[in-house]
Design a protein around this motif. Structure first.
Motif, PDB file in Angstrom:
ATOM      1  N   SER A 107       0.882  -1.170  -0.024  1.00 30.58           N
ATOM      2  CA  SER A 107       0.138  -0.027   0.053  1.00 30.58           C
ATOM      3  C   SER A 107       0.884   1.345   0.059  1.00 30.58           C
ATOM      4  N   ASP A 108       2.078   1.191  -0.476  1.00 28.83           N
ATOM      5  CA  ASP A 108       2.736   2.373  -0.747  1.00 28.83           C
ATOM      6  C   ASP A 108       2.709   3.029  -2.350  1.00 28.83           C
ATOM      7  N   TRP A 109       1.391   3.795  -2.045  1.00 25.50           N
ATOM      8  CA  TRP A 109       1.031   4.427  -3.384  1.00 25.50           C
ATOM      9  C   TRP A 109       1.976   5.198  -4.025  1.00 25.50           C
ATOM     10  N   ARG A 110       2.884   6.019  -3.163  1.00 21.94           N
ATOM     11  CA  ARG A 110       3.882   7.041  -3.794  1.00 21.94           C
ATOM     12  C   ARG A 110       4.784   6.177  -4.505  1.00 21.94           C
ATOM     13  N   ALA A 111       5.368   5.002  -3.986  1.00 15.27           N
ATOM     14  CA  ALA A 111       6.272   4.469  -4.681  1.00 15.27           C
ATOM     15  C   ALA A 111       5.547   3.587  -5.932  1.00 15.27           C
ATOM     16  N   ALA A 112       4.335   3.492  -5.897  1.00 10.79           N
ATOM     17  CA  ALA A 112       3.975   2.479  -6.913  1.00 10.79           C
ATOM     18  C   ALA A 112       3.596   3.615  -8.072  1.00 10.79           C
ATOM     19  N   ARG A 113       3.309   4.772  -7.777  1.00 10.42           N
ATOM     20  CA  ARG A 113       3.298   5.648  -8.835  1.00 10.42           C
ATOM     21  C   ARG A 113       4.444   5.831  -9.653  1.00 10.42           C
ATOM     22  N   THR A 114       5.624   5.857  -8.998  1.00  8.04           N
ATOM     23  CA  THR A 114       7.026   6.023  -9.289  1.00  8.04           C
ATOM     24  C   THR A 114       7.360   4.820 -10.127  1.00  8.04           C
ATOM     25  N   PHE A 115       7.276   3.470  -9.724  1.00  5.66           N
ATOM     26  CA  PHE A 115       7.732   2.557 -10.486  1.00  5.66           C
ATOM     27  C   PHE A 115       6.981   2.258 -11.655  1.00  5.66           C
ATOM     28  N   ALA A 116       5.667   2.260 -11.570  1.00  4.03           N
ATOM     29  CA  ALA A 116       4.518   2.184 -12.691  1.00  4.03           C
ATOM     30  C   ALA A 116       4.808   3.343 -13.821  1.00  4.03           C
ATOM     31  N   GLY A 117       5.356   4.457 -13.558  1.00  2.34           N
ATOM     32  CA  GLY A 117       5.457   5.590 -14.312  1.00  2.34           C
ATOM     33  C   GLY A 117       4.303   6.488 -14.841  1.00  2.34           C
ATOM     34  N   VAL A 118       3.165   6.457 -13.577  1.00  6.27           N
ATOM     35  CA  VAL A 118       1.914   6.790 -13.969  1.00  6.27           C
ATOM     36  C   VAL A 118       1.803   8.516 -13.914  1.00  6.27           C
ATOM     37  N   ASP A 119       3.254   9.117 -13.564  1.00  7.49           N
ATOM     38  CA  ASP A 119       3.238  10.576 -13.478  1.00  7.49           C
ATOM     39  C   ASP A 119       3.988  10.819 -14.969  1.00  7.49           C
ATOM     40  N   GLY A 120       4.231   9.810 -15.528  1.00  6.18           N
ATOM     41  CA  GLY A 120       4.930  10.480 -16.918  1.00  6.18           C
ATOM     42  C   GLY A 120       4.055  10.388 -18.233  1.00  6.18           C
ATOM     43  N   ASP A 121       4.654  10.388 -19.388  1.00  8.00           N
ATOM     44  CA  ASP A 121       3.801  10.445 -20.786  1.00  8.00           C
ATOM     45  C   ASP A 121       2.940   9.195 -20.510  1.00  8.00           C
ATOM     46  N   LYS A 122       1.531   9.668 -20.658  1.00 11.82           N
ATOM     47  CA  LYS A 122       0.565   8.615 -20.559  1.00 11.82           C
ATOM     48  C   LYS A 122       0.014   8.122 -22.170  1.00 11.82           C
ATOM     49  N   TRP A 139      -6.106   2.128 -10.465  1.00 13.85           N
ATOM     50  CA  TRP A 139      -6.318   1.296  -9.141  1.00 13.85           C
ATOM     51  C   TRP A 139      -5.332   1.780  -8.146  1.00 13.85           C
ATOM     52  N   ILE A 140      -4.145   2.341  -8.491  1.00 16.54           N
ATOM     53  CA  ILE A 140      -3.191   3.011  -7.719  1.00 16.54           C
ATOM     54  C   ILE A 140      -3.997   4.306  -7.064  1.00 16.54           C
ATOM     55  N   GLU A 141      -4.655   5.177  -7.762  1.00 23.26           N
ATOM     56  CA  GLU A 141      -5.309   6.213  -7.453  1.00 23.26           C
ATOM     57  C   GLU A 141      -6.500   5.827  -6.466  1.00 23.26           C
ATOM     58  N   VAL A 142      -7.058   4.676  -6.601  1.00 23.95           N
ATOM     59  CA  VAL A 142      -7.985   4.263  -5.836  1.00 23.95           C
ATOM     60  C   VAL A 142      -7.501   4.015  -4.354  1.00 23.95           C
ATOM     61  N   GLY A 143      -6.245   3.432  -4.498  1.00 24.59           N
ATOM     62  CA  GLY A 143      -5.713   2.999  -3.110  1.00 24.59           C
ATOM     63  C   GLY A 143      -5.236   4.296  -2.458  1.00 24.59           C
ATOM     64  N   ALA A 144      -4.880   5.392  -3.272  1.00 25.88           N
ATOM     65  CA  ALA A 144      -4.357   6.558  -2.753  1.00 25.88           C
ATOM     66  C   ALA A 144      -5.348   7.711  -2.476  1.00 25.88           C
ATOM     67  N   ARG A 145      -6.685   7.198  -2.569  1.00 26.67           N
ATOM     68  CA  ARG A 145      -7.944   8.196  -2.389  1.00 26.67           C
ATOM     69  C   ARG A 145      -7.931   9.432  -3.485  1.00 26.67           C
ATOM     70  N   GLY A 146      -7.306   9.149  -4.876  1.00 24.27           N
ATOM     71  CA  GLY A 146      -7.113  10.187  -5.536  1.00 24.27           C
ATOM     72  C   GLY A 146      -8.670  10.543  -6.040  1.00 24.27           C
ATOM     73  N   LYS A 147      -8.888  11.736  -6.583  1.00 25.23           N
ATOM     74  CA  LYS A 147     -10.117  12.120  -7.137  1.00 25.23           C
ATOM     75  C   LYS A 147     -10.331  11.523  -8.417  1.00 25.23           C
ATOM     76  N   LEU A 148     -11.413  11.205  -8.799  1.00 23.16           N
ATOM     77  CA  LEU A 148     -11.967  10.652 -10.212  1.00 23.16           C
ATOM     78  C   LEU A 148     -10.771   9.766 -10.502  1.00 23.16           C
ATOM     79  N   PRO A 149     -10.435   8.593  -9.951  1.00 23.31           N
ATOM     80  CA  PRO A 149      -9.458   7.791 -10.091  1.00 23.31           C
ATOM     81  C   PRO A 149      -9.586   6.927 -11.552  1.00 23.31           C
ATOM     82  N   GLU A 150     -10.717   6.968 -12.175  1.00 24.59           N
ATOM     83  CA  GLU A 150     -10.893   6.183 -13.233  1.00 24.59           C
ATOM     84  C   GLU A 150     -10.478   6.892 -14.391  1.00 24.59           C
ATOM     85  N   ARG A 151      -9.781   8.295 -14.214  1.00 25.16           N
ATOM     86  CA  ARG A 151      -9.603   9.104 -15.554  1.00 25.16           C
ATOM     87  C   ARG A 151      -8.541   8.715 -16.324  1.00 25.16           C
ATOM     88  N   PRO A 152      -7.459   7.727 -15.743  1.00 24.39           N
ATOM     89  CA  PRO A 152      -6.574   7.073 -16.775  1.00 24.39           C
ATOM     90  C   PRO A 152      -7.354   6.178 -17.823  1.00 24.39           C
TER      91      PRO A 152
END
Length: 548
Positions: A107-122, A139-152
Motif C-alpha cells: 500500500s505504498d502508493w507513492r512508490a507504486a506511482r513512481t515504479f509504474a510511471g503513472v506520472d510520466g507520458d500517458k 487502481w493506484i489512485e483508488v488506493g491513494a484516495r485520489g479524485k476521479l481515479p478512473e480518469r486514466p
C-alpha cells in the motif's frame, strides 16, 4: 541476455584458468544454463545467486536473476534483482512490474506511482505499457484516495478506437470509489465487443450485485450472454467474483492479459508467465488468477508446477477439468478420466465441460465413459442451429467409437443422421464419406459426399487427401496424384497422407517416387503402418499392403 551469452561474457572478461574463483563462477554459470535449458528456474536462480556472490558486476546477471525468479515464483529474489536494476538506471518492463506489484502489496502508493510511471507520458510507450498503465494507474489512485481515479482508463478509451474493457474497468474503479450511480451509467452505455470486455463485464456484474445494484447487474449479464452467443469461455466459468480493492483490481486485469497471451498459438512463453506471476503475488485467492498462472506454467513447460497449483480445486469445476487434462497430458489417463467425470458432474449445465470430459475419456480409450458424456449432451439439445451442429458432431464422435470396434452397421445410421442435420458441413461430409470409403462401402455416394466437402474447403489437406484417395479407389489415378501431392504439401508430417501419395505414385507407374515417399512415411508411421510400409518397400504395392 541469455544464459549462453552470460557465460560467454564472463569467459571473455575472465578466462576460466585465471583464478580458482573464476573457475567456480564458470561452473556456476554452466549450472545455471543447464538448469534453464532443463526448465528448472529455481535451480537456475540458485546457481545465478552463487555467481552474484562471486562476480556481482557481471553484465546481464541481474536481468537473468530477475527472469528466473519470476519463472520460479520467488518474489523476494525478483524484488531484489528488480531493485538493483532500477537503482542501476535500467528501467526494464519486468523490473518495473515487480516493483510496482511489491509497492501495491505494501500500500505504498507513492512508490507504486513512481515504479509504474503513472506520472510520466500517458500517451506513448510500448504496447504492453499501453495495455497495463491505465488500469494500474487507476487502481493506484483508488488506493491513494485520489479524485476521479478512473480518469486514466477513460482517457485511454477516448484515444482512437474506444476500448470497452477499459470503460468497464473504469466502472469497477468507480464502484471501489463508492460512486455506484456513475458505474451503472458506464455499464449500461458500454458495448461488449470482444472477449476481454465480456470477462471484465462478468466481474463488473458480480461487483454491482455486491454493491446492491442487482438490476444493473442483471442487465449486464444479459448482454454478456448475448455477446458470447452461448459459448462457454473457460474463464467465464470462473470469474463471477466482486473486485473492490487495488490488489484485486490489478490482479484480475493482469490475469486476463496473461491468459490471453498463454492461449495464443505463437509468442514467447515468458511474457504470460511474468504477468501471471505478478497477478498471483497480488491475489492468489482469485480463481481467474490461478487459472491464468496454470496456463502460463503449462505453456512454459512447467506442468508439475501447474498441477501443484490445482492440488485444491474444490468448488471450481473448470479448474478440476483443467487438472484432469494436465493429468492426461502427463500420462495418468485413468485418474484423468475419473476426475473429468466428477468435474462435469459438478456443473451439469456446462456443455463445454462435458465435451472436455468426453475428449479425455477417448484419450483414455474409455468408450463407455465417453458414451456417458455424449448421452448427457444429447439429452440437453434442442433444435436451434447451434444445437443441431453440436448434435451432428456428437453423432460423428459416437459413430467413430463404433467404427473403432468394427461395428459399421451400428455406426452408419449415426453418420446418416449427422449428414441430415448438417448437409452442408464439409467436416461431417468428409468424415461420413471417408469412413464408408475406407471400408469400401457405398463408393459412389461416399465419393459424392467427399467431392461436396472438397468444393466447400479445397484448401483443407485432410479433405483433399480424402478426395485423392477416393479417386485412387475408383481408378482415377491421374486425378488422384495432384490432389494427394497438394494434401501432402499442406500436412507433410501426416503419415496417412504420405502413404496414400506413395500408393498413388506406384499405381501411376512412378515407382521411384513411390518408394521415396514410403520411406518418408516410415519415419513417422505407427507400428501397423510401419509393418505395411516395410512390406511395400520390399515387394512393391500389393492388394494386401494397400493403405486402408
Amino acid at each position: 541476455m541469455t544464459g549462453a551469452a552470460l557465460l560467454a561474457a564472463f569467459t571473455a572478461a575472465a578466462p576460466a584458468q585465471a583464478t580458482e574463483s573464476g573457475r567456480e563462477v564458470l561452473n556456476a554459470l554452466a549450472r545455471a544454463r543447464l538448469a534453464e535449458e532443463a526448465g528448472d528456474p529455481r535451480a537456475a536462480l540458485t546457481a545465478l545467486t552463487d555467481v552474484a556472490s562471486r562476480a556481482p558486476g557481471l553484465p546481464g546477471l541481474r536481468g537473468r536473476m530477475l527472469e528466473q525468479a519470476m519463472q520460479g515464483g520467488d518474489l523476494a529474489a525478483a524484488r531484489s534483482a528488480a531493485m538493483q536494476l532500477w537503482t542501476g538506471g535500467e528501467r526494464r518492463f519486468d523490473a518495473r512490474l515487480v516493483l510496482t506489484v511489491d509497492a501495491v502489496r505494501r500500500s505504498d502508493w507513492r512508490a507504486a506511482r513512481t515504479f509504474a510511471g503513472v506520472d510520466g507520458d500517458k500517451t506513448g510507450g510500448d504496447p504492453m505499457t499501453r495495455l497495463l498503465l491505465p488500469v494500474i494507474g487507476a487502481w493506484i489512485e483508488v488506493g491513494a484516495r485520489g479524485k476521479l481515479p478512473e480518469r486514466p482508463l477513460l482517457a485511454a478509451g477516448a484515444r482512437g478506437r474506444p476500448e470497452p474493457a477499459f470503460i468497464l474497468e473504469a466502472a469497477l474503479v468507480q464502484l471501489a470509489a463508492k460512486r455506484p450511480a456513475d458505474a451503472v451509467a458506464l455499464a449500461d452505455a458500454t458495448m461488449l465487443t470482444d472477449r476481454t470486455s465480456q470477462l471484465v463485464a462478468l466481474r463488473l456484474a458480480a461487483t454491482l450485485d455486491a454493491a446492491g445494484e442487482g438490476e444493473a447487474a442483471k442487465r449486464l449479464r444479459g448482454r454478456i450472454a448475448l455477446a458470447t452467443g452461448g459459448r462457454e469461455d473457460p474463464l467465464l466459468l470462473l470469474s463471477d467474483r466482486p473486485v473492490s480493492t487495488p490488489r484485486g483490481g490489478i490482479a484480475h486485469w493482469l490475469a486476463l492479459l496473461a491468459d490471453g497471451f498463454a492461449r495464443a498459438p505463437v509468442g514467447n512463453s515468458r511474457l504470460p508467465l511474468m504477468i501471471a506471476r505478478s497477478a498471483w503475488w497480488l491475489d492468489d485467492s482469485d480463481p481467474t488468477v490461478r487459472s491464468a498462472l496454470v496456463e502460463a506454467l503449462d505453456r512454459d513447460g512447467q506442468r508439475q508446477a501447474a498441477l501443484a497449483l490445482l492440488a485444491d480445486d474444490r468448488g471450481a469445476p473448470a479448474l478440476a477439468m483443467r487438472k484432469a487434462e494436465l493429468l492426461a497430458d502427463a500420462g495418468d489417463l485413468g485418474a484423468a478420466t475419473t476426475l473429468a467425470e466428477a468435474a462435469a458432474a459438478q456443473a451439469p449445465a456446462s456443455r463445454s465441460l462435458l465435451v472436455r470430459f468426453a475428449d479425455i475419456a477417448r484419450r483414455s480409450d474409455d468408450g463407455t465413459a465417453a458414451e456417458r458424456a455424449y448421452a448427457r449432451l444429447e439429452a440437453d439439445l434442442g433444435d436451434s442451429e447451434e444445437d443441431r451442429a453440436l448434435h451432428a458432431t456428437i453423432l460423428i464422435a459416437r459413430a467413430d467409437l463404433l467404427l473403432q470396434k468394427g461395428e459399421w452397421d451400428e455406426a452408419q445410421p449415426m453418420l446418416d443422421r449427422a449428414v441430415a442435420l448438417r448437409p452442408g458441413d464439409p467436416t461431417i461430409l468428409n468424415f461420413a464419406g471417408y469412413s464408408a470409403l475406407e471400408r469400401r462401402r457405398n463408393i459412389d455416394a461416399s465419393l459424392a459426399q467427399i467431392e461436396a466437402a472438397w468444393k466447400a474447403e479445397p484448401q483443407n489437406p485432410s479433405i483433399t487427401d480424402s478426395l485423392g484417395w477416393a479417386y485412387v479407389l475408383t481408378g482415377r489415378i491421374a486425378e488422384a496424384v495432384p490432389l494427394l501431392e497438394a494434401a501432402q504439401r499442406g500436412e507433410p508430417e501426416n503419415p496417412v497422407i504420405v502413404e496414400h501419395l506413395g500408393d498413388a505414385y506406384w499405381q501411376a507407374g512412378q515407382r521411384f517416387s513411390a518408394r521415396y515417399v514410403w520411406r518418408a512415411a516410415a519415419l513417422i508411421a505407427d507400428a501397423d503402418m510401419a509393418t505395411r510400409l516395410e512390406a511395400k518397400l520390399r515387394d512393391g504395392l500389393t492388394p494386401a499392403t494397400m493403405a486402408p
